[in-house]
Design an enzyme around this catalytic site. Structure first.
Site, PDB file in Angstrom:
ATOM      1  N   GLU A  59     -10.258   5.391   2.834  1.00 55.82           N
ATOM      2  CA  GLU A  59     -10.989   4.258   3.388  1.00 55.82           C
ATOM      3  C   GLU A  59      -9.972   3.181   3.737  1.00 55.82           C
ATOM      4  OE1 GLU A  59     -10.275   4.472   0.224  1.00 55.82           O
ATOM      5  OE2 GLU A  59      -9.564   2.435  -0.174  1.00 55.82           O
ATOM      6  N   LYS A  98       0.822  -1.220   0.000  1.00 54.45           N
ATOM      7  CA  LYS A  98       0.000   0.000   0.000  1.00 54.45           C
ATOM      8  C   LYS A  98       0.850   1.261   0.000  1.00 54.45           C
ATOM      9  CE  LYS A  98      -4.164  -1.913   0.306  1.00 54.45           C
ATOM     10  NZ  LYS A  98      -5.152  -1.800  -0.796  1.00 54.45           N
ATOM     11  N   SER A 126       1.815  -9.586  -0.656  1.00 55.66           N
ATOM     12  CA  SER A 126       1.439  -8.162  -0.607  1.00 55.66           C
ATOM     13  C   SER A 126       1.646  -7.518   0.754  1.00 55.66           C
ATOM     14  CB  SER A 126      -0.008  -8.006  -1.043  1.00 55.66           C
ATOM     15  OG  SER A 126      -0.848  -8.787  -0.213  1.00 55.66           O
TER      16      SER A 126
END
Lengths: 260, 394
Positions: free
Chosen positions: B107, B85, B374
């Site tokens: 969000e 991210k 990830s």
């Protein structure tokens, strides 16, 4: 001239909104003619959606209640057909694109035309994407209502040029819901619209009192009232027809008094 | 092709109030993506702050035990804040700063995107507010505290299913009230144009590095690249560099929860239908009347009823394949990778590991699979303990 545009002739229009199926279909079916009798010139019926991103908490909760109660698009089509047998008031559906898209755009518009829906408001369909529905609406004689917002500025001309029925002028930033004051220069927005089209301009978002309705009607061609009515439906449930009628009547009086 | 479209998908299905904001963002992005000073600053941030390039780790023990294709793990879990991210967030917050914004909102599902946004906001002196489904604030309490430590305000969202989709709704609503000083930093390759493109561009560094690293160690391209898919940003980042390389199989792993035949799943390609939601045309889990489904997954980050529009196109054209992976399979892979390689993956990433465990034995030993890891699993340890019936106090 469409039936919707005609509703603005020689008067400042009062447009009222309720969520279809809240608290149930029977109550919605009674509310529509009652609001018309109390002075509503056009009526918007919301087809409830699970995720209404342009709505504030009041209408969001109404959508939830309606969906929990089992309300479906087909039930609302059937209800509108029944209402049409007793009332000629111009009717609009307000919903998001997904319920229309998933129902089948052609099938949805065919049903609208069959049961007597005059217009369609789709808050997540901006000018750039209106091709999704514009031609279909045209073919079925349903006005696809355009919206303008305080952030639209130079887009107003673009949008107004292709507008049908009336233009939904969003009074303030944010989502639907009652506001204590409206600070946007509505007069200027309406003036910009009038430079390019004769399509009437109605103001919505945040209008709750007869005084607000009066002052907005002075600046525009009509006033849209939603959350304030939906709040009454939430409060009175099945017994909301009388209080809503009284309220609609008071709003109409507010508009008339300010615009005589 | 129309602007912001991936075949039939994408678009800008948002309220008129937001149109100016997305057009302003599009204009800024079009300028800064070719601006050397901006790109240099971002590159320095990625190298000196986020820790790029991330490792491409050869999972030798796993490869030996599974007995098939060679398995490599792209270690996005080693990035600062513990997931991919940060790549996107550093880009978007830097962009917000250049646009003259002073506040970012976002969000978050599992909290990875929220933590990354709060981190970048702290670094770049921006005000930050995060919207998170109330249910997720409970299952990811540690991440809520992390965001608060970083100076962000966390709003628990109580509408709808109280998970990721409702957090997106609430952030969009918030954005309509304040656009002049605020940018919505979207967490995945979803939402209205230009977000799917911007987020993909900021994430494509993953695939670019995979290509360079694998060419260096193996002298050839991988045979398959596997990544988990909620909205799909880590997958899009890992896939993008290989879309034009037809020999590389691209496989996205969707959260199948209790199974694709059970209503409790979030497998959008397997169970969804084309629709329009959250500003984009794509596939969504929904009912016959277009009501968005209340989806479920053990991983808060994959618990989303839609998928990014570029994935929808990759699926339609057959360029990428999307497979469902259940909670059970993911938890099994979570434990397997922890024990076998000493790497605790995010439960999201464990979905990709689970499919690699199925695929590898069926492939030849000279073949290569790259799994995009990830994120790291610290945030999920308590959830896995609960899943296994262990009472664990954080």
């Amino acid at each position: 001239m469409s039936k919707i545009t005609k509703a603005f002739e020689n008067r400042k229009a009062l447009i009222t909104f309720i969520t279809g199926g809240d608290p149930d279909i029977e109550t919605t079916e009674k509310l529509v003619p009652a609001m018309a009798a109390a002075g509503a010139d056009l009526i918007e019926i919301g087809i409830p959606f699970s995720d209404p991103i342009a709505e504030g908490i009041v209408i969001q909760e109404a959508d939830q209640r309606a969906l929990l109660g089992g309300c479906t698009t087909d039930m609302l089509f059937a209800m509108v057909a029944r209402i049409r047998q007793k009332s000629g008031v111009p009717l609009l559906f307000m919903t998001y694109l997904n319920p229309i898209y998933t129902y089948g755009k052609e099938r949805f518009l065919t049903r609208c035309a069959e049961c007597g829906i005059d217009g369609l408001i789709v808050p997540d369909l901006p000018f750039e994407e209106k091709d999704e529905l514009a031609d279909l609406c045209e073919r079925h004689g349903v006005d696809l209502i355009s919206m303008i917002a305080p952030t639209s500025e130079e887009r107003i001309t673009l949008i107004a040029k292709e507008a049908k029925g009336f233009i939904y002028c969003v009074s303030s930033l944010g989502v639907t819901g009652v506001r204590s004051e409206i600070t946007t220069d509505i007069g200027k927005m309406v003036q910009k619209v009038r430079e390019v089209t004769g399509v009437p301009c109605a103001v919505g978002f945040g209008i709750a009192t007869p005084e607000q309705a009066g002052s907005m009607a002075r600046l525009s061609d009509g006033v849209i009232v939603g959350s304030a009515i939906v709040k009454l439906v939430a409060k009175f449930g099945k017994d909301c027809v009388e209080p809503v009628s009284e309220y609609v009547h008071s709003m109409k009086k507010g508009i008339d008094a300010a615009t005589k | 092709m129309k602007k912001g479209r991936f075949g039939n998908y994408g678009g800008q299905y948002i309220p008129e109030t937001l149109m100016r904001a997305v057009q302003e963002l599009e204009k800024a992005y079009e300028f800064y993506k070719n601006d050397l000073a901006f790109q240099n600053e971002l590159e320095i941030l990625l190298k000196k702050y986020a820790g790029r390039p991330s490792l491409l780790y050869y999972a030798e023990k796993m490869t030996r035990k599974l007995g098939g294709a060679k398995l490599y793990l792209k270690r996005e879990d080693l990035n600062h804040t513990g997931s991919h991210k940060i790549n996107n967030v550093l880009g978007q917050v830097l962009l917000a700063k250049r646009m003259g914004k002073t506040r970012v909102i976002a969000e978050t599902g599992a909290g990875q995107h929220g933590v990354a946004t709060a981190t970048a906001a702290a670094l770049m002196d921006m005000e930050c507010e995060i919207f998170m489904g109330k249910e997720d604030t409970e299952r990811q309490a540690l991440n809520v505290f992390r965001m608060e430590l970083l100076g962000a305000k966390v709003h628990p969202v109580t509408s709808g299913t109280m998970t990721l989709k409702d957090a997106v709704n609430e952030t969009m609503r918030e954005w309509t009230t304040r656009m002049d000083d605020t940018l919505y930093v979207l967490g995945s390759v979803m939402g209205p144009h230009p977000f799917p493109t911007i987020v993909r561009d900021f994430q494509k560094v993953i695939g670019k590095e995979i290509k360079e690293q694998i060419m260096k160690t193996e002298g050839k391209l991988p045979d398959a690249v596997i990544a988990c898919v909620g909205g799909g940003s880590n997958a899009m980042g890992a896939f993008y560099e290989f879309i034009q390389e037809p020999s590389v199989k691209l496989i996205g792993c969707e959260a199948a929860g209790l199974g694709v035949d059970n209503p409790k799943n979030a497998a959008t390609i397997a169970n969804g239908a084309v629709g329009v939601f959250h500003g984009m045309k794509s596939y969504f889990c929904q009912d016959e009347y277009g009501q968005i489904a209340p989806v479920y997954s053990i991983s808060a980050g994959l618990d989303y009823p839609g998928i990014g529009p570029e994935h929808a196109q990759l699926s339609d054209t057959g360029r990428a394949q999307y497979v469902p992976v259940t909670d059970d399979e993911a938890v099994n892979a979570f434990e397997y990778l922890s024990r076998t390689e000493g790497i605790i993956p995010a439960v999201e990433s464990a979905h990709a590991v689970a499919y690699a465990m199925k695929l590898a034995p069926a492939m030849a030993q000279e073949q290569i699979i790259v799994v995009n890891l990830s994120g790291r699993g610290d945030k999920d340890v308590a959830a896995i303990a609960r899943y296994k019936g262990v009472a664990l106090y954080e």
